[in-house]
Design a protein around this motif. Structure first.
Motif, PDB file in Angstrom:
ATOM      1  N   HIS A 331     -12.794  31.715  53.026  1.00  0.00           N
ATOM      2  CA  HIS A 331     -11.660  31.563  53.933  1.00  0.00           C
ATOM      3  C   HIS A 331     -10.302  31.837  53.280  1.00  0.00           C
ATOM      4  O   HIS A 331      -9.314  31.170  53.555  1.00  0.00           O
ATOM      5  N   GLY A 332     -10.252  32.833  52.418  1.00  0.00           N
ATOM      6  CA  GLY A 332      -8.984  33.221  51.806  1.00  0.00           C
ATOM      7  C   GLY A 332      -9.185  33.566  50.344  1.00  0.00           C
ATOM      8  O   GLY A 332     -10.118  33.095  49.695  1.00  0.00           O
ATOM      9  N   PHE A 333      -8.305  34.393  49.811  1.00  0.00           N
ATOM     10  CA  PHE A 333      -8.448  34.834  48.428  1.00  0.00           C
ATOM     11  C   PHE A 333      -8.135  33.715  47.433  1.00  0.00           C
ATOM     12  O   PHE A 333      -8.851  33.533  46.450  1.00  0.00           O
ATOM     13  N   GLN A 334      -7.084  32.947  47.688  1.00  0.00           N
ATOM     14  CA  GLN A 334      -6.734  31.873  46.766  1.00  0.00           C
ATOM     15  C   GLN A 334      -7.814  30.778  46.743  1.00  0.00           C
ATOM     16  O   GLN A 334      -8.233  30.352  45.654  1.00  0.00           O
ATOM     17  N   PRO A 335      -8.300  30.291  47.904  1.00  0.00           N
ATOM     18  CA  PRO A 335      -9.372  29.302  47.864  1.00  0.00           C
ATOM     19  C   PRO A 335     -10.636  29.811  47.184  1.00  0.00           C
ATOM     20  O   PRO A 335     -11.304  29.060  46.467  1.00  0.00           O
ATOM     21  N   THR A 336     -10.965  31.078  47.390  1.00  0.00           N
ATOM     22  CA  THR A 336     -12.164  31.642  46.768  1.00  0.00           C
ATOM     23  C   THR A 336     -12.007  31.701  45.253  1.00  0.00           C
ATOM     24  O   THR A 336     -12.937  31.374  44.502  1.00  0.00           O
ATOM     25  N   ARG A 337     -10.830  32.087  44.811  1.00  0.00           N
ATOM     26  CA  ARG A 337     -10.547  32.121  43.373  1.00  0.00           C
ATOM     27  C   ARG A 337     -10.633  30.709  42.777  1.00  0.00           C
ATOM     28  O   ARG A 337     -11.211  30.500  41.715  1.00  0.00           O
ATOM     29  N   PHE A 338     -10.066  29.724  43.482  1.00  0.00           N
ATOM     30  CA  PHE A 338     -10.010  28.342  43.001  1.00  0.00           C
ATOM     31  C   PHE A 338     -11.395  27.700  42.942  1.00  0.00           C
ATOM     32  O   PHE A 338     -11.698  26.910  42.049  1.00  0.00           O
ATOM     33  N   LEU A 339     -12.279  28.050  43.904  1.00  0.00           N
ATOM     34  CA  LEU A 339     -13.582  27.398  44.021  1.00  0.00           C
ATOM     35  C   LEU A 339     -14.743  28.276  43.548  1.00  0.00           C
ATOM     36  O   LEU A 339     -15.904  27.912  43.735  1.00  0.00           O
ATOM     37  N   LYS A 340     -14.439  29.414  42.946  1.00  0.00           N
ATOM     38  CA  LYS A 340     -15.476  30.391  42.611  1.00  0.00           C
ATOM     39  C   LYS A 340     -16.644  29.767  41.848  1.00  0.00           C
ATOM     40  O   LYS A 340     -17.816  29.914  42.249  1.00  0.00           O
ATOM     41  N   ASN A 341     -16.386  29.073  40.769  1.00  0.00           N
ATOM     42  CA  ASN A 341     -17.466  28.518  39.944  1.00  0.00           C
ATOM     43  C   ASN A 341     -18.285  27.484  40.701  1.00  0.00           C
ATOM     44  O   ASN A 341     -19.517  27.443  40.603  1.00  0.00           O
ATOM     45  N   GLU A 342     -17.597  26.644  41.481  1.00  0.00           N
ATOM     46  CA  GLU A 342     -18.293  25.611  42.257  1.00  0.00           C
ATOM     47  C   GLU A 342     -19.136  26.230  43.373  1.00  0.00           C
ATOM     48  O   GLU A 342     -20.236  25.741  43.674  1.00  0.00           O
ATOM     49  N   LEU A 343     -18.639  27.301  43.978  1.00  0.00           N
ATOM     50  CA  LEU A 343     -19.417  27.987  45.014  1.00  0.00           C
ATOM     51  C   LEU A 343     -20.689  28.586  44.416  1.00  0.00           C
ATOM     52  O   LEU A 343     -21.778  28.454  44.992  1.00  0.00           O
ATOM     53  N   ILE A 344     -20.545  29.225  43.267  1.00  0.00           N
ATOM     54  CA  ILE A 344     -21.710  29.819  42.608  1.00  0.00           C
ATOM     55  C   ILE A 344     -22.750  28.753  42.278  1.00  0.00           C
ATOM     56  O   ILE A 344     -23.944  28.924  42.543  1.00  0.00           O
ATOM     57  N   THR A 345     -22.293  27.632  41.738  1.00  0.00           N
ATOM     58  CA  THR A 345     -23.212  26.535  41.390  1.00  0.00           C
ATOM     59  C   THR A 345     -23.896  25.970  42.629  1.00  0.00           C
ATOM     60  O   THR A 345     -25.107  25.707  42.614  1.00  0.00           O
ATOM     61  N   THR A 346     -23.139  25.800  43.699  1.00  0.00           N
ATOM     62  CA  THR A 346     -23.707  25.233  44.931  1.00  0.00           C
ATOM     63  C   THR A 346     -24.795  26.132  45.504  1.00  0.00           C
ATOM     64  O   THR A 346     -25.881  25.665  45.857  1.00  0.00           O
ATOM     65  N   PHE A 347     -24.518  27.419  45.603  1.00  0.00           N
ATOM     66  CA  PHE A 347     -25.534  28.340  46.121  1.00  0.00           C
ATOM     67  C   PHE A 347     -26.751  28.384  45.202  1.00  0.00           C
ATOM     68  O   PHE A 347     -27.901  28.379  45.667  1.00  0.00           O
TER      69      PHE A 347
END
Length: 435
Positions: A331-347
């Protein structure tokens, strides 16, 4: 913003406004709902500002916006959304719900339960309640007859510290718009400004917040469930010698319901009325919304966008089907950049070998932003995992991918926030799979 606009119009204030999405198909119902409430909609070109007493803006509005420029030209004061909401909160016996996940759901549950118990509350929240949408409203606001107001207190821009509610609730905490430590400081301040405080005893990070009431499954909670059961389409709670049925799935929704029950008991509601009211809860838009397809295929539309919400949505979908096709639109470039590592871990930790992950292009809402990250970057980091991963270039590509691979009994889970067209996308998926 639309909730505040409706509330003010029903209060008797002359309300006008603009939105960059007006005229686009995905917001037609919202525009009609605002106009039905008495609001006047102008193009976002500054033409509607003259004659206004104030201009209210969201965090997303930049100084270069033509309405802001016009406000300065006509000497019209500009206030943030949270300032308007804080003024409303101060006039009411306000129940303010905070937390990085579940706010809209708990607000909706509290509102529906209090309404059923004859308390006639008002409402200002971020997601449309299906019970109000089915009556022809946008669904994220209501003007009740009592002095009780239920609101969603958003931590994303730090503005919840402007509110001093009658009752402040903190549901949970995780990394989302801000780091956990920064968010915790906001919650502590918010709690200090609340006359009474309700906190989730199951979340250890929240233990530093002094609370008048705690909810959860731990023995130390003052308002605890003795048991929680989860089924594919519903949940159950044993609480206060009463069994409650929650007509939405997921352990997280059972905890959401428990929080709502604790609040409503605090405001004098009867257990029997609460049990009946909760069993009739109709949910909110884009919170695990089901679309059924032939051959036992289910499409689910969900607002999940941060790691904890995505985890809860996928885990719930996995109780429905042995194969989940999880689609996520960041939902946006800044949020994706900020949460990138956590998103990868969650998936990586949540998806099974039988599941598939589709990462749609990052949503861009306009404005100045560095486009230095892509969904493909996340896909690349997950390429060695057992589950299938695909980063389609368009929604059409995603639908084509699904159409070629979907089988009887599969579940398609569409996730993402901010983009109002995601609801239509879920319907497009459903229609395509029915062919």
């Amino acid at each position: 913003m639309s909730a505040i606009a409706q509330y003010c119009a029903w209060y008797g204030i002359r309300v006008s406004g603009s939105d960059r999405s007006c005229g686009k198909g995905e917001v037609v119902d919202i525009q009609k709902g605002l106009e039905s409430a008495g609001c006047t909609i102008y193009p976002q070109d500054g033409s509607g500002v003259a004659g206004s007493d104030a201009v209210i803006v969201s965090t997303a509005i930049e100084d270069s916006n033509k309405d802001i420029i016009a406000a300065k030209k006509h000497a019209v004061p500009v206030f943030h959304r949270s300032d308007a909401l804080a003024a409303i909160v101060a006039e009411k016996k306000t129940i303010a719900v905070a937390g990085t996940s579940g706010k809209s759901t708990v607000v909706a549950m509290i509102f529906e339960l209090l309404s059923h118990c004859g308390k006639s509350p008002s409402l200002i929240t971020g997601a449309g309640l299906n019970s109000l949408v089915r009556k022809g409203y946008i669904g994220n606001a209501w003007y009740g007859e009592s002095d009780i107001l239920v609101i969603e207190a958003d931590e994303s821009d730090g503005t919840l510290v402007k509110y001093s509610p009658d009752c402040g609730i903190v549901l949970n905490i995780s990394k989302d718009h801000k780091a956990v430590g920064e968010t915790l400081e906001l919650f502590v301040t918010f709690a200090k400004q609340s006359k009474s405080v309700v906190v989730n005893a199951d979340d250890p990070i929240l233990s530093s917040i002094p609370a008048d009431i705690t909810f959860g499954t731990e023995n130390k909670s003052t308002c605890g469930a003795t048991s929680i059961t989860c089924n594919p389409l519903s949940s159950g709670i044993q609480f206060d010698n009463t069994h409650y049925t929650v007509p939405v799935p997921g352990y997280h929704n059972a905890l959401n319901a428990l929080a709502a029950l604790c609040i409503c008991k605090h405001y004098g509601c009867d257990s029997g009325l609460l049990s009946l009211a909760l069993s009739r809860y109709q949910g909110i838009k884009r919170r695990f919304t089901f679309y059924k397809v032939a051959h036992d295929i289910i499409v689910v539309d969900d607002y999940a966008h941060n790691p904890s919400k995505i985890y809860a949505a996928i885990k719930t979908a996995q109780t429905i089907s042995p194969r989940v096709f999880a689609l996520f639109q960041p939902h946006g470039f800044q949020p994706t950049r900020f949460l990138k590592n956590e998103l990868i871990t969650t998936f990586a930790e949540t998806l099974r070998g039988s599941d598939t992950l589709l990462l749609l292009p990052i949503y861009y809402a306009g404005g100045t932003v560095a486009k230095d990250i892509s969904s493909g970057d996340i896909a690349q980091a997950l390429k060695e995992k057992e589950f299938v991963i695909y980063a389609p270039e368009s929604r059409g590509d995603a639908i084509g991918f699904l159409d070629e691979r979907i089988q009887k009994g599969d579940c398609v889970l569409s996730m993402g926030a901010r983009d109002p067209s995601l609801e239509l996308f879920a319907r497009d998926i459903t229609a395509a799979l029915k062919k």
